[in-house]
Design an enzyme around this catalytic site. Structure first.
Site, PDB file in Angstrom:
ATOM      1  N   LEU A 218       6.055  73.432  -7.741  1.00 41.42           N
ATOM      2  CA  LEU A 218       5.580  72.101  -7.354  1.00 41.42           C
ATOM      3  C   LEU A 218       5.044  72.183  -5.923  1.00 41.42           C
ATOM      4  O   LEU A 218       5.760  72.645  -5.030  1.00 41.42           O
ATOM      5  CB  LEU A 218       6.803  71.170  -7.368  1.00 41.42           C
ATOM      6  CG  LEU A 218       6.663  69.723  -7.802  1.00 41.42           C
ATOM      7  CD1 LEU A 218       6.072  69.620  -9.201  1.00 41.42           C
ATOM      8  CD2 LEU A 218       8.033  69.047  -7.757  1.00 41.42           C
ATOM      9  N   HIS A 219       3.800  71.779  -5.697  1.00 48.67           N
ATOM     10  CA  HIS A 219       3.324  71.769  -4.308  1.00 48.67           C
ATOM     11  C   HIS A 219       2.177  70.795  -4.060  1.00 48.67           C
ATOM     12  O   HIS A 219       1.759  70.619  -2.929  1.00 48.67           O
ATOM     13  CB  HIS A 219       2.878  73.173  -3.886  1.00 48.67           C
ATOM     14  CG  HIS A 219       1.563  73.585  -4.503  1.00 48.67           C
ATOM     15  ND1 HIS A 219       1.475  74.018  -5.799  1.00 48.67           N
ATOM     16  CD2 HIS A 219       0.294  73.599  -4.014  1.00 48.67           C
ATOM     17  CE1 HIS A 219       0.206  74.294  -6.085  1.00 48.67           C
ATOM     18  NE2 HIS A 219      -0.527  74.047  -5.030  1.00 48.67           N
TER      19      HIS A 219
END
Ligand code: UD1
Length: 385
Positions: A218-219
């Site tokens: 996740l980013h």
């Protein structure tokens, strides 16, 4: 592979630009193909330094067997405007000194657009690999980078037919567009035999490997920059981890946001195994062993399709529709119910299997080199005439 090709040749080099992690994965097979082409394509590798941490950078270069960059611009992190401007300022003299035949950029990060813009302004041809992908969401910084880079490019290589159609719709001369397949998948083919197994990666941090586990990455700013969205996602992922163990190599941007929001304790729940960013060989091992991937990354949507691993994409849309239509990808957004349901489907053995899209066969870089070599020769003749 060595850089002697670039040094020995009397022909002007193609400047090949990398900046951030996904660029390294796409560039490695291209450089191999350029070096081993029947008539090798001279190149110089330029690293903008957009990613600079050892875990985001050197580790990937080693894992992918990329040559040391010929030029390092060392820009580091900053706001989008400052980072883009700084890359441009430092890249311009490099293009001039190297008397570049062309500038080749990959993907959609800030380095991609910045270097394409410099080249176009200097009248140097721009080659874009992974052109034409569109999320149709201008709130994504990558979408701006894609649209503008494609408008500047002289030669555009696409990974899926839909991307070629997008480019034609935007008025790009069809003669410039080449459907080549996916260089990201070339890297999967190259590196899978050397992948480090999930068991080895987890053993090194004193953990055993669950039989069935989910892999989280996740980013995206839309998921991690807003405290409310981030907090809800952490809660949802922790709840999923109670049913299915989850392994999560944490991107530095995401770690910084979780720390700033005071949400680190949310990561200390049973079933959730948080790791530092892992290099490409470890990531492939973790992915190949996973029952499901939960991600907002573009690359992982493609890699999971290539490996037949079900993928739940925590975004409302994707610029890579072929992964949904043909591959293993399902868009679940950030709604907790949709994420739980996706994980439950996988646990029940009903995860999407999909098939391999056309051109995702490990030979995309070869096809690009086969087009690029003669194209560069034509450019040279045009200059001489
Ligand atoms: C960038 C790309 C994104 C890509 C991602 C892969 C853009 C607009 N975004 O996002 O498309 O999917 O790379 O990782 O180009 N940081 C570090 N160390 C590093 C790099 C970053 O600590 O080596 C931290 C810094 O706090 C930085 C933040 O991460 O401000 C964001 O880095 P940046 O390169 O701007 O964007 P990414 O989120 O990594």
């Amino acid at each position: 592979m060595s850089m002697t090709v670039s040094c020995e040749s009397s022909r002007a080099p193609v400047l090949c630009v990398v900046g951030a992690r996904p660029n390294f994965i796409k560039m490695a097979p291209l450089l191999d193909a350029f070096a081993s082409a029947r008539s090798p394509i001279p190149f110089r590798l330029v690293h903008t330094g957009q990613h600079y941490d050892v875990a985001m950078n050197e580790q990937h270069f080693r894992a992918l067997e990329l040559p040391r960059p010929d030029v390092s611009l060392e820009v580091g992190s900053a706001s989008h405007a400052v980072q883009t401007a700084e890359i441009m300022r430092r890249f311009e003299p490099v293009v001039e000194v190297e008397a570049a035949a062309a500038v080749l950029v990959v993907g959609d990060v800030n380095s991609t657009l910045a270097c394409a813009l410099v080249a176009a302004k200097l009248g140097v041809p721009v080659i874009h690999v992974e052109a034409g992908l569109r999320s149709f969401d201008r709130a994504m910084p990558e979408e701006i980078n894609r649209v503008l880079t494609d408008q500047l490019a002289d030669l555009l290589f696409t990974t899926e037919e839909g991307a070629s159609a997008n480019l034609r719709r935007e008025g790009i001369d069809p003669g410039r567009i080449h459907f080549a397949g996916n260089v990201m998948i070339d890297s999967v083919h190259r590196c899978l035999p050397r992948a480090i197994s999930a068991a080895d990666t987890l053993k090194e941090v004193g953990r055993s490997t669950p039989r069935c586990y989910g892999l989280i990455t996740l980013h995206r700013p839309v998921n991690v920059d807003d405290r409310v969205v981030l907090s809800r996602l952490l809660e949802t992922l922790a709840a999923c981890a109670a049913d299915l163990p989850m392994i999560w190599p944490l991107h530095p941007r995401t770690r910084a946001r979780i720390e700033a929001a005071g949400l680190m304790p949310r990561l200390s729940v049973s079933g959730l195994h948080v790791l530092p960013p892992v290099d490409y060989r470890r990531m492939l091992g973790l992915l190949a062993g996973a029952c499901v991937v939960l991600t907002d990354s573009g690359g992982l949507q493609e890699e999971s399709t290539a490996l037949g691993v079900p993928c739940l994409t925590l975004r409302e849309g994707t610029e890579r529709p072929v992964t949904v239509i043909e591959g293993t990808n399902t868009l679940v957004g950030t709604d907790p119910g949709a994420i739980y349901r996706g994980v439950a489907e996988v646990r029940a053995g009903r995860g999407k299997r999909g098939r391999l899209p056309a051109g995702w066969d490990g030979r995309a870089a070869e096809r690009i080199a086969a087009v690029l070599g003669p194209w560069l020769a034509r450019q040279r003749h045009r200059e001489v005439a």
